[in-house]
Design an enzyme around this catalytic site. Structure first.
Site, PDB file in Angstrom:
ATOM      1  N   ASP A  53      20.296  20.749   3.030  1.00 36.94           N
ATOM      2  CA  ASP A  53      20.851  21.695   2.608  1.00 36.94           C
ATOM      3  C   ASP A  53      21.732  21.595   1.221  1.00 36.94           C
ATOM      4  OD1 ASP A  53      21.848  24.443   2.861  1.00 36.94           O
ATOM      5  OD2 ASP A  53      23.666  23.824   3.518  1.00 36.94           O
ATOM      6  N   GLU A 370      -3.826 -32.560 -16.480  1.00 35.86           N
ATOM      7  CA  GLU A 370      -4.519 -32.381 -17.940  1.00 35.86           C
ATOM      8  C   GLU A 370      -6.092 -31.967 -17.818  1.00 35.86           C
ATOM      9  OE1 GLU A 370      -3.267 -34.800 -16.318  1.00 35.86           O
ATOM     10  OE2 GLU A 370      -4.027 -36.818 -16.862  1.00 35.86           O
TER      11      GLU A 370
END
Lengths: 454, 454
Positions: A53, A370
């Site tokens: 409301d 690596e």
């Protein structure tokens, strides 16, 4: 479609009336008499729809809505603002604070159930995605806040065969969207490549059946998630509800209120973009699982799954697959002498150069540490060796700068090359042969390319 | 809810009749006159529901259904077998080949639309998950075939207040499921921790309203995905449809046919398990993004996201956080002397011992290569150093066996310890301090624990 509805109103008889109506239709109802309490219950009970409301002492409906929409824990719950009849000001104010829809008092049952049903349906389909997204966020694969889109500037396809009405729609929408008019619904091709974000369909078209068109769009694979707004005549309440049934997401009655049309349009666009964003986040969080964090290259997991697929294809008579294992020489020294950050710099830079040395169809991955693996579909030993040699010499010739001082390092790499045998399915054996070739390259002085013996 | 329906029947007037009925309700209809063609159209057009006539020359309905359900590309499409009235044999045969539902000729409109709607709804909610799963499969984070569950042995909650009827239901279900009877629906607590996989609710209960109960179960957060089968009186067609509306997944009329009850039960259980499985796959594919493939420990990405969270908590007055960086000494030698496989063995074994040396609340992650990070919430420098020292000595004392020959290696590790400052939010600075401590440990001879200067 049932749902849990939170009804918020400071006037107890209003709450009881809505509760009774909703319960009669088998909705589960939670109630609250103030905005403050509503926020707590929204957090705790996670309702599917909130009927809020506008006029309340303390936190009024607008402020309550604004707070609900600001909190990421309640933002996803659709809010319907309940306003006094014809309070146009209220509607505009409600939209500004993020309300999803409106109902005017006295509340018409049919409209009430239609709106609640439509919003609950939206929430239910969004919830599945939202739960996946929340899981991703918890484990850290999804980060950052969901952007709060304003729902503007969308490409909108307007299907209306009355030229005057079409022109008026375009004029309203032009203010903040990018509408395109279509007068003949038969012109609508497959929506496959389309960038349209919303369809607005006149339910009272003369040359086409708007509901059938909506059902068709909704039914097609490519336009399944495209939101649709139907425009209905004021006396066509049953048809409006039918429209929701066949998959229309929202409707608006003529005569069209400019503000209302723009607001509903923005909400539909915002919701669509929100869902797409959730989908993208979930899918890209899965992408993360196959991406190396340091280099952005694909990782070992992805490499293995793709290599398996390529070997299976080669075994069914497809072209051969070459595999390269590439290792940075003396990498440990970089870490030891210059620190890990410098080591990371080298790996990132090496990955960039590696990727730029191969063809788009080749797949360069970080294998770990690596070490890198490159998969080269449809490539024989001679070509693979040649390309590997080109990589080796470009690495040797280039400079690697690391650290804050941009210190220059000489970096070289060694490469092992192997080719999948005819009919070979064992990707691990193939990688092992490449690894053995790499070992020979390392033992014979590094900075070398070695192909496996044929 | 609209949908694309594939209607398959060799008798053209039958096809036309169904087509007209479905189109009138805004369904999109694809048609086919043979099983062979139906399979092609199912693959190409991906319909939402297939209505499949049993009696056809060439491939009959059973064989067509079997092939559709065997192919992973069409398995997810619900199939409704259309049989001559009361052909109980046909139903049982249909279930054996995986049919999802049945319609008897002459087809009753209300039942037709109810079944089609219910199946299309199921498919639509499954599709969102299926698309995510397919994305994961494409990039290799989801592997293996979806298990084909038989839908047996499920815990089923039967809510029926007529003791005779309840006993009969239990007797039928006992053959292949694990039913539990509940006579008073008010006994139904929150379904939170429940392992129930299906609810069967009598829609004609006297002491409770079956539809309201179903809506309630469907509306609760914890039981939202729990399938519900309603049992309706033969004259309650409208109520049966209402049941579907409030979220019941399927219904069956009295008098109950044992085979039909068992079959519908199996289908609902199978579907629920299938959806849960899809959810699990998508969620766990996201988990993969934060899991290290070699060791199964969490990876750097996860570590960083959790460390950020803990630092934020500590900054708000929470307990301090300790961070350890653990590095295997001289690891490069293992790779160089014994090969990468041996190196991987060492890392896996090291990860296991690492994890077993910490408390459940500590978070051990692989940081990359031979480096690990352990996050220890609520831990001061003295305790962190003590636990790190215990790890160091347990690694030094244990044996590492690698390779096929189970060669024994002596492995040691170095550890750097750092504690988050009060109010520190920069996780990278914290990790850097631990890394600096690790560097001191390495420079002063390795096999050591060094804590940062306070």
């Amino acid at each position: 479609m049932t749902a849990r509805v939170l009804v918020v109103d400071d006037v107890e008889p209003n709450v009881r009336l809505l509760e009774a109506k909703l319960q009669h239709e088998y909705y589960t109802v939670i109630t609250s008499n103030s905005g403050e309490e509503a926020i707590l219950k929204a957090l705790r009970d996670n309702p599917d729809v909130i009927l809020l409301d506008v006029m309340m002492p303390g936190l009024d409906g607008f402020e309550t809505c604004r707070r609900l929409k600001e909190d990421s824990a309640t933002r996803h719950i659709p809010v319907v603002m309940v306003t006094a009849l014809d309070q146009r000001e209220d509607r505009i104010k409600g939209l500004a604070v993020g309300a999803d829809d409106f109902l005017s008092k006295p509340i018409d049952d049919v409209t009430l159930f239609a709106r609640v049903k439509s919003l609950a349906r939206f929430k239910s389909s969004a919830d599945e995605l939202r739960l996946r997204e929340a899981a991703g966020r918890r484990i850290g694969v999804i980060e950052g806040s969901l952007n709060r889109d304003l729902g503007l500037n969308a490409r909108i396809l307007v299907v209306e065969d009355d030229p005057r009405r079409a022109a008026r729609l375009k004029k309203i929408l032009d203010v903040e969207q990018r509408p395109m008019l279509m007068q003949d619904a038969n012109d609508l091709g497959p929506m496959g490549q389309s960038t349209v974000e919303l369809m607005i369909i006149s339910a009272s078209g003369v040359s086409f059946d708007g509901l059938r068109l909506a059902a068709h769009v909704r039914g097609q694979e490519n336009s399944r998630n495209l939101p649709i707004l139907a425009i209905c005549e004021p006396d066509e309440k049953v048809r409006a509800l039918r429209a929701l049934e066949v998959g229309v997401n929202d409707f608006i009655y003529r005569p069209i209120d400019d503000e209302e049309l723009l607001a509903r349009t923005r909400t539909l666009v915002r919701r669509k973009r929100h869902l797409e964003h959730l989908r993208l986040m979930v899918d890209s969080s899965m992408e993360l699982a196959v991406t190396d964090q340091l280099t952005g290259l694909h990782n070992r997991r992805y490499m293995e799954s793709q290599l398996k697929g390529l070997l299976a294809r080669a075994a069914r008579g497809g072209p051969p697959v070459a595999v390269l294992i590439v290792d940075i020489d003396f990498f440990k020294r970089v870490n030891d002498l210059f620190g890990h950050d410098a080591g990371d710099d080298v790996i990132r830079e090496f990955a960039l150069r590696l990727a730029s040395n191969f063809r788009p169809r080749d797949l360069a991955c970080r294998y770990g540490g690596e070490e890198f693996v490159v998969i080269m579909p449809d490539t024989n030993a001679a070509d693979a060796t040649m390309i590997a040699e080109r990589l080796r010499s470009s690495i040797e010739e280039g400079m690697f700068k690391v650290g804050a001082g941009r210190q220059v390092l000489d970096i070289t790499c060694s490469v092992g090359v192997a080719i999948g045998h005819a009919g070979e399915l064992d990707f691990e054996a193939l990688l092992k042969r490449a690894d053995e070739a790499l070992y020979v390259a390392k033992r014979s002085g590094r900075n070398k390319v070695v192909a496996q013996a044929a």
